[in-house]
Motif scaffolding. Structure first.
Motif, PDB file in Angstrom:
ATOM      1  N   ILE A 108      -2.338 -12.809   2.961  1.00 28.68           N
ATOM      2  CA  ILE A 108      -3.184 -12.656   1.775  1.00 28.68           C
ATOM      3  C   ILE A 108      -2.329 -12.674   0.518  1.00 28.68           C
ATOM      4  O   ILE A 108      -2.594 -13.402  -0.432  1.00 28.68           O
ATOM      5  CB  ILE A 108      -4.000 -11.348   1.824  1.00 28.68           C
ATOM      6  N   ALA A 241      -4.907  -1.485   3.862  1.00 24.31           N
ATOM      7  CA  ALA A 241      -4.572  -1.165   2.471  1.00 24.31           C
ATOM      8  C   ALA A 241      -5.238   0.158   2.069  1.00 24.31           C
ATOM      9  O   ALA A 241      -4.614   1.046   1.493  1.00 24.31           O
ATOM     10  CB  ALA A 241      -5.013  -2.291   1.539  1.00 24.31           C
ATOM     11  N   SER A 328      -4.442  -4.881  -7.369  1.00 20.21           N
ATOM     12  CA  SER A 328      -4.823  -5.179  -5.980  1.00 20.21           C
ATOM     13  C   SER A 328      -3.593  -5.547  -5.171  1.00 20.21           C
ATOM     14  O   SER A 328      -3.440  -5.122  -4.030  1.00 20.21           O
ATOM     15  CB  SER A 328      -5.808  -6.343  -5.925  1.00 20.21           C
ATOM     16  N   SER A 331      -1.569  -2.902  -3.540  1.00 15.72           N
ATOM     17  CA  SER A 331      -2.117  -2.295  -2.319  1.00 15.72           C
ATOM     18  C   SER A 331      -1.911  -3.202  -1.115  1.00 15.72           C
ATOM     19  O   SER A 331      -1.969  -2.757   0.022  1.00 15.72           O
ATOM     20  CB  SER A 331      -3.607  -1.997  -2.488  1.00 15.72           C
ATOM     21  N   ILE A 332      -1.690  -4.494  -1.359  1.00 16.88           N
ATOM     22  CA  ILE A 332      -1.504  -5.408  -0.231  1.00 16.88           C
ATOM     23  C   ILE A 332      -0.095  -5.266   0.347  1.00 16.88           C
ATOM     24  O   ILE A 332       0.101  -5.417   1.543  1.00 16.88           O
ATOM     25  CB  ILE A 332      -1.819  -6.874  -0.629  1.00 16.88           C
ATOM     26  N   LEU A 396      -9.103 -10.255   8.806  1.00 16.23           N
ATOM     27  CA  LEU A 396      -9.803  -9.093   8.213  1.00 16.23           C
ATOM     28  C   LEU A 396     -10.988  -8.655   9.078  1.00 16.23           C
ATOM     29  O   LEU A 396     -11.115  -7.472   9.400  1.00 16.23           O
ATOM     30  CB  LEU A 396     -10.261  -9.367   6.778  1.00 16.23           C
TER      31      LEU A 396
HETATM   32  N1  TRP Z   1      -9.999  -6.375  -2.927  1.00 14.96           N
HETATM   33  C1  TRP Z   1      -9.133  -7.218  -3.688  1.00 14.96           C
HETATM   34  C2  TRP Z   1      -9.949  -8.202  -4.487  1.00 14.96           C
HETATM   35  O1  TRP Z   1     -11.143  -8.160  -4.478  1.00 14.96           O
HETATM   36  C3  TRP Z   1      -8.117  -7.935  -2.855  1.00 14.96           C
HETATM   37  C4  TRP Z   1      -7.411  -7.054  -1.896  1.00 14.96           C
HETATM   38  C5  TRP Z   1      -6.578  -6.035  -2.175  1.00 14.96           C
HETATM   39  C6  TRP Z   1      -7.549  -7.116  -0.514  1.00 14.96           C
HETATM   40  N2  TRP Z   1      -6.177  -5.443  -1.034  1.00 14.96           N
HETATM   41  C7  TRP Z   1      -6.742  -6.081   0.006  1.00 14.96           C
HETATM   42  C8  TRP Z   1      -8.283  -7.939   0.315  1.00 14.96           C
HETATM   43  C9  TRP Z   1      -6.704  -5.860   1.373  1.00 14.96           C
HETATM   44  C10 TRP Z   1      -8.230  -7.719   1.687  1.00 14.96           C
HETATM   45  C11 TRP Z   1      -7.455  -6.684   2.206  1.00 14.96           C
HETATM   46  O2  TRP Z   1      -9.416  -9.051  -5.143  1.00 14.96           O
END
Ligand code: TRP
Length: 456
Positions: A108, A241, A328, A331-332, A396
């Protein structure tokens, strides 16, 4: 496991810090870039309605489970799953769930960072007035030009990852928490300014009916599945995450209460982003249905180019998008970073740089997939398409499925009941029923459908 045990990585200084960080993770390119073009492609309000349903019946219970597991385990997802499995006498193989998450995270981040780089590149581009008065063809040429340049794409991808690694290397309180404390209020303020701008424009009324008056004739079966995938992606679920963020949360804080606020804020922000983006398109008569992934970069920039003070508001929009992507991305890479600190005894700085460097290398493939490697394709997907497909459509949902099975079937009832601490028995039973039966079936359906659709 003693109640009140703390993570070696530190703890959020308050419940609000956690809520802000998790909302920062959730709100990203997914809410603005991905959400806008998916709503555009799948016919507006009807799609939004289905998406809201997916958030409520799948996203929210899964998010509760991730936070609960992380907070109970207090380590990176790999070690959390291992220690929970040991605690309850389940198979050690459950740690594979953490590994799937780490791999999904690399995939990702590698493409996320390239798109985050586009967003950064568009800040100086918009500010320079490049789009002022430009027609749609000229704006589209600018975007094509960026995509055609390996050097520029890699440069902005590098800058974006460097920002991300910088924050993560500084730790939970001094890095993650400090960043979201500054960026999240700025993001909300910018978004409100953009919505105000949208309200003042001539496209506002049309946008409201596009976003809120459902026309189910535009709905296809595929749209339902896309909506479910988007619900996972936008809530950052399925890869650990949110689990790792949960591991830094005080055991006194309410899991269901926090989840409601995070999912609510993420949804509100996605809808507000729609109210910021679509009025600009409708005001100048552009069509959101045809735009695809270029929607915010091409169609929206063309819109701003024809609006009063468009350069200023266009620039603000891309600052907003970059901030959202940044909070974001941190957190990844956090789950893999925390794992290296735990198992290799590396300092956070070294661990964050190592994870960032690996994602950087993989991301080069995504950057080149728009130019030098454009012809390298698997099942009709470029390198970036493949990364996006394998992570979002396969890993996912797979992670979500395993989380549901573990939280619903493997984890003893006394533990989930105690950790979730719902105010009422009925709410707990609903959560449990949904996790045991509904989520695994719904998720297995998207997973199979996604695979058949692309590979079949
Ligand atoms: N949620 C974030 C977005 O909408 C992307 C993201 C951050 C994400 N951490 C993640 C997606 C973990 C999947 C898993 O842009």
């Amino acid at each position: 496991m003693a109640v009140g045990k703390k993570s070696i990585h530190g703890e959020w200084s308050s419940r609000w810090a956690f809520i802000m960080a998790a909302t920062g993770s959730a709100v990203g390119l997914g809410n603005i870039w991905r959400f806008s073009y998916m709503v555009g492609e799948h016919g507006g309000a009807a799609f939004i309605l289905v998406y809201l349903l997916c958030i409520a019946v799948v996203g929210v219970p899964v998010m509760m489970s991730e936070i609960m597991l992380g907070r109970r385990g207090r380590m990176s997802p790999i070690n959390t799953m291992q220690s929970l499995a040991e605690e309850i006498g389940a198979r050690r193989a459950w740690r594979m769930l953490g590994w799937v998450g780490v791999i999904a995270g690399f995939l990702i981040l590698s493409f996320y960072s390239v798109v985050g780089g586009w967003s950064l590149a568009y800040v100086p581009l918009s500010a320079s007035g490049a789009f002022a008065g430009a027609d749609a063809d000229a704006v589209s040429e600018t975007f094509e030009g960026l995509l055609a340049s390996p050097g520029l794409l890699v440069l902005w991808h590098t800058v974006f990852l460097a920002f991300t690694v910088f924050v993560v290397s500084r730790g939970v309180e001094g890095g993650l928490e400090k960043a979201v404390r500054i960026l999240m209020p700025a993001l909300v303020a910018l978004l409100l300014v953009m919505v105000g701008y949208g309200m003042a424009s001539e496209g506002f009324a049309e946008s409201v009916s596009f976003l809120f008056a459902p026309d189910f004739s535009a709905m296809r079966m595929e749209s339902v599945l896309v909506a479910l995938g988007q619900a996972f992606f936008t809530l950052s679920l399925g890869m650990g995450a949110i689990m790792v963020y949960g591991s830094y949360l005080s055991s006194r804080s309410s899991v269901p209460g926090n989840t409601g606020l995070i999912a609510g804020a993420d949804t509100l922000i996605a809808v507000l982003a729609g109210l910021a983006v679509f009025p600009v398109l409708f005001a100048v008569g552009l069509d959101p249905e045809e735009a695809g992934p270029g929607l915010v970069f091409v169609t929206l920039s063309a819109g701003f180019g024809q609006m009063p003070a468009g350069a200023l508001f266009g620039t603000l929009f891309f600052v907003l998008l970059s901030f959202a992507a940044w909070t974001s991305a941190i957190s990844i890479i956090e789950p893999a970073t925390a794992y290296l600190v735990e198992n290799r005894d590396w300092s956070r700085g070294v661990a964050a740089v190592a994870v960032g460097a690996a994602a950087w290398l993989l991301g080069i493939g995504s950057a080149l997939s728009f130019n030098l490697w454009a012809d390298w394709q698997v099942a009709g997907m470029t390198f970036m398409g493949l990364m996006e497909f394998v992570s979002t459509t396969v890993l996912l949902p797979l992670g979500g499925l395993f989380i549901a099975v573990f939280a619903g079937w493997i984890l003893p009832r006394r533990i989930s009941q105690q950790e979730l601490a719902f105010g009422s028995e009925v709410s707990y039973l609903v959560w449990r029923l949904v996790m045991r039966y509904f989520v695994p079936v719904a998720v297995a359906v998207i997973l199979v459908y996604g695979l058949v659709d692309v590979l079949g």
